[in-house]
Motif scaffolding. Structure first.
Motif, PDB file in Angstrom:
ATOM      1  N   ASN A 218     -38.045  27.505 -36.966  1.00 22.26           N
ATOM      2  CA  ASN A 218     -36.884  28.300 -37.372  1.00 22.26           C
ATOM      3  C   ASN A 218     -35.576  27.591 -37.013  1.00 22.26           C
ATOM      4  OD1 ASN A 218     -38.443  30.406 -38.362  1.00 22.26           O
ATOM      5  ND2 ASN A 218     -38.514  31.433 -36.374  1.00 22.26           N
ATOM      6  N   ILE A 219     -35.686  26.527 -36.247  1.00 25.81           N
ATOM      7  CA  ILE A 219     -34.511  25.755 -35.827  1.00 25.81           C
ATOM      8  C   ILE A 219     -34.574  24.393 -36.495  1.00 25.81           C
ATOM      9  CG2 ILE A 219     -33.211  24.833 -33.882  1.00 25.81           C
ATOM     10  CD1 ILE A 219     -34.839  26.826 -32.109  1.00 25.81           C
ATOM     11  N   THR A 220     -33.573  24.108 -37.312  1.00 25.05           N
ATOM     12  CA  THR A 220     -33.518  22.807 -37.987  1.00 25.05           C
ATOM     13  C   THR A 220     -32.186  22.123 -37.681  1.00 25.05           C
ATOM     14  OG1 THR A 220     -32.602  23.716 -40.030  1.00 25.05           O
ATOM     15  CG2 THR A 220     -35.001  23.556 -39.891  1.00 25.05           C
ATOM     16  N   ILE A 221     -32.249  20.823 -37.597  1.00 22.64           N
ATOM     17  CA  ILE A 221     -31.048  20.010 -37.449  1.00 22.64           C
ATOM     18  C   ILE A 221     -31.044  19.024 -38.601  1.00 22.64           C
ATOM     19  CG2 ILE A 221     -29.789  18.354 -36.038  1.00 22.64           C
ATOM     20  CD1 ILE A 221     -31.095  19.624 -33.581  1.00 22.64           C
ATOM     21  N   SER A 222     -29.969  19.042 -39.350  1.00 20.61           N
ATOM     22  CA  SER A 222     -29.809  18.105 -40.459  1.00 20.61           C
ATOM     23  C   SER A 222     -28.751  17.079 -40.072  1.00 20.61           C
ATOM     24  CB  SER A 222     -29.386  18.853 -41.723  1.00 20.61           C
ATOM     25  OG  SER A 222     -29.227  17.940 -42.784  1.00 20.61           O
ATOM     26  N   VAL A 223     -29.122  15.814 -40.163  1.00 20.48           N
ATOM     27  CA  VAL A 223     -28.218  14.704 -39.865  1.00 20.48           C
ATOM     28  C   VAL A 223     -27.727  14.155 -41.203  1.00 20.48           C
ATOM     29  CG1 VAL A 223     -27.998  12.447 -38.768  1.00 20.48           C
ATOM     30  CG2 VAL A 223     -29.590  14.139 -37.829  1.00 20.48           C
ATOM     31  N   THR A 224     -26.418  14.236 -41.435  1.00 21.74           N
ATOM     32  CA  THR A 224     -25.855  13.759 -42.693  1.00 21.74           C
ATOM     33  C   THR A 224     -24.934  12.578 -42.428  1.00 21.74           C
ATOM     34  OG1 THR A 224     -25.916  16.012 -43.568  1.00 21.74           O
ATOM     35  CG2 THR A 224     -24.559  14.425 -44.752  1.00 21.74           C
ATOM     36  N   VAL A 225     -25.244  11.458 -43.060  1.00 17.71           N
ATOM     37  CA  VAL A 225     -24.391  10.274 -42.959  1.00 17.71           C
ATOM     38  C   VAL A 225     -23.344  10.387 -44.067  1.00 17.71           C
ATOM     39  CG1 VAL A 225     -24.294   7.755 -43.047  1.00 17.71           C
ATOM     40  CG2 VAL A 225     -26.297   8.896 -42.057  1.00 17.71           C
ATOM     41  N   GLU A 226     -22.098  10.652 -43.675  1.00 13.59           N
ATOM     42  CA  GLU A 226     -21.011  10.792 -44.642  1.00 13.59           C
ATOM     43  C   GLU A 226     -20.274   9.474 -44.850  1.00 13.59           C
ATOM     44  OE1 GLU A 226     -18.747  14.068 -43.011  1.00 13.59           O
ATOM     45  OE2 GLU A 226     -19.992  15.515 -44.090  1.00 13.59           O
ATOM     46  N   GLU A 227     -20.181   8.671 -43.794  1.00 12.96           N
ATOM     47  CA  GLU A 227     -19.535   7.360 -43.883  1.00 12.96           C
ATOM     48  C   GLU A 227     -20.154   6.465 -42.823  1.00 12.96           C
ATOM     49  OE1 GLU A 227     -15.036   5.426 -44.064  1.00 12.96           O
ATOM     50  OE2 GLU A 227     -15.282   7.466 -43.345  1.00 12.96           O
ATOM     51  N   LEU A 228     -20.464   5.238 -43.208  1.00 14.82           N
ATOM     52  CA  LEU A 228     -21.024   4.272 -42.273  1.00 14.82           C
ATOM     53  C   LEU A 228     -20.872   2.888 -42.898  1.00 14.82           C
ATOM     54  CD1 LEU A 228     -22.604   3.695 -39.641  1.00 14.82           C
ATOM     55  CD2 LEU A 228     -24.706   3.948 -40.978  1.00 14.82           C
ATOM     56  N   GLN A 229     -19.863   2.167 -42.416  1.00  9.81           N
ATOM     57  CA  GLN A 229     -19.647   0.848 -42.982  1.00  9.81           C
ATOM     58  C   GLN A 229     -18.772  -0.008 -42.074  1.00  9.81           C
ATOM     59  OE1 GLN A 229     -19.225   0.213 -47.279  1.00  9.81           O
ATOM     60  NE2 GLN A 229     -17.240  -0.703 -46.823  1.00  9.81           N
ATOM     61  N   ALA A 230     -19.168  -1.270 -41.966  1.00 11.52           N
ATOM     62  CA  ALA A 230     -18.329  -2.278 -41.319  1.00 11.52           C
ATOM     63  C   ALA A 230     -17.837  -3.210 -42.427  1.00 11.52           C
ATOM     64  CB  ALA A 230     -19.112  -3.056 -40.277  1.00 11.52           C
ATOM     65  N   THR A 231     -16.553  -3.507 -42.401  1.00  7.79           N
ATOM     66  CA  THR A 231     -15.957  -4.368 -43.417  1.00  7.79           C
ATOM     67  C   THR A 231     -15.333  -5.578 -42.746  1.00  7.79           C
ATOM     68  OG1 THR A 231     -15.476  -2.454 -44.803  1.00  7.79           O
ATOM     69  CG2 THR A 231     -14.277  -4.466 -45.303  1.00  7.79           C
ATOM     70  N   LEU A 232     -15.659  -6.741 -43.257  1.00  8.51           N
ATOM     71  CA  LEU A 232     -15.049  -7.981 -42.781  1.00  8.51           C
ATOM     72  C   LEU A 232     -14.071  -8.461 -43.847  1.00  8.51           C
ATOM     73  CD1 LEU A 232     -14.828 -10.346 -40.789  1.00  8.51           C
ATOM     74  CD2 LEU A 232     -16.727 -11.433 -42.028  1.00  8.51           C
ATOM     75  N   SER A 233     -12.827  -8.664 -43.439  1.00  7.63           N
ATOM     76  CA  SER A 233     -11.808  -9.156 -44.365  1.00  7.63           C
ATOM     77  C   SER A 233     -10.966 -10.209 -43.650  1.00  7.63           C
ATOM     78  CB  SER A 233     -10.929  -8.007 -44.863  1.00  7.63           C
ATOM     79  OG  SER A 233     -10.256  -7.407 -43.781  1.00  7.63           O
ATOM     80  N   LYS A 234     -10.116 -10.861 -44.418  1.00  9.95           N
ATOM     81  CA  LYS A 234      -9.197 -11.845 -43.859  1.00  9.95           C
ATOM     82  C   LYS A 234      -7.859 -11.669 -44.566  1.00  9.95           C
ATOM     83  CE  LYS A 234      -8.721 -16.664 -42.613  1.00  9.95           C
ATOM     84  NZ  LYS A 234      -9.154 -18.033 -42.860  1.00  9.95           N
ATOM     85  N   PRO A 235      -7.066 -10.681 -44.101  1.00 11.31           N
ATOM     86  CA  PRO A 235      -5.799 -10.392 -44.768  1.00 11.31           C
ATOM     87  C   PRO A 235      -4.739 -11.472 -44.566  1.00 11.31           C
ATOM     88  CG  PRO A 235      -6.098  -8.964 -42.857  1.00 11.31           C
ATOM     89  CD  PRO A 235      -7.343  -9.763 -43.004  1.00 11.31           C
TER      90      PRO A 235
END
Length: 190
Positions: free
Chosen positions: A100-117
């Motif tokens: 009767n007890i549930t836990i839902s794990v939702t990944v809404e954002e997950l990202q690493a970005t490599l840039s060279k501005p």
């Protein structure tokens, strides 16, 4: 002639495009948990879902190179659900598929970005994970956010970007496992 060969070798070495792996490896750590937060016999069911637009967890966006998107070996929502379940089991909960007890794990954002501005390389990581605890029709939603950024003169490798995400996910799981509102919702105290 030696100087010319040395110069040519350096130019060829520097001019070679970076090779990036096809998959990244997330491995967030759940610290050992104290047993006894929950009464014996209390069971939960944990599942995960991914609401991100794409499957990549790493984006390489460097000048003069095509953008490279790198996904994870195991879907992040499955990995996080498994690790959180391990943590809750250490705290005294039991695994139950028909709970009767549930836990839902939702990944809404997950990202690493490599840039060279400019002259420096920039590694920017963002994580947004939502936990939804449902206990006999009562619902608690909690959102956990992390963001970090690092600048470097040398180009970070894939491991450096994985570390940024692993640290964020480890912090999020530690916070969720010690969250008194989550614990209360699991115990039915809304």
């Amino acid at each position: 002639m030696k100087k010319l060969m040395l110069l040519l070798s350096i130019v060829l070495f520097v001019g070679c495009a970076a090779s990036w792996p096809q998959k990244a490896n997330l491995n967030p750590v759940v610290d050992d948990q104290l047993y006894g937060f929950y009464q014996p016999g209390l069971d939960i069911s944990i599942d995960g879902q991914d609401e991100r637009a794409g499957s990549q967890i790493i984006k390489i966006a460097l000048p003069d190179s095509p953008v490279k998107l790198i996904s994870h070996q195991v879907a992040p929502h499955i990995l996080l659900a498994e690790r959180l379940q391990d943590g809750f089991l250490q705290q005294g909960l039991a695994r139950g598929n028909q709970s009767n007890i549930t836990i839902s794990v939702t990944v809404e954002e997950l990202q690493a970005t490599l840039s060279k501005p400019g002259v420096m390389y920039n590694s920017n990581a963002k994580s947004r994970i939502k936990l939804t605890v449902t206990n006999n029709g009562n619902i608690l939603n909690k959102e956990y956010n992390r963001a970090s950024s690092q600048d470097s003169v040398t180009r970070p490798d894939i491991h450096d970007l994985e570390v940024l995400l692993n640290e964020q996910l480890s912090e999020i799981m530690a916070q969720a496992l010690s969250d008194n509102q989550i614990r209360g919702a699991i115990k039915g105290q809304f």
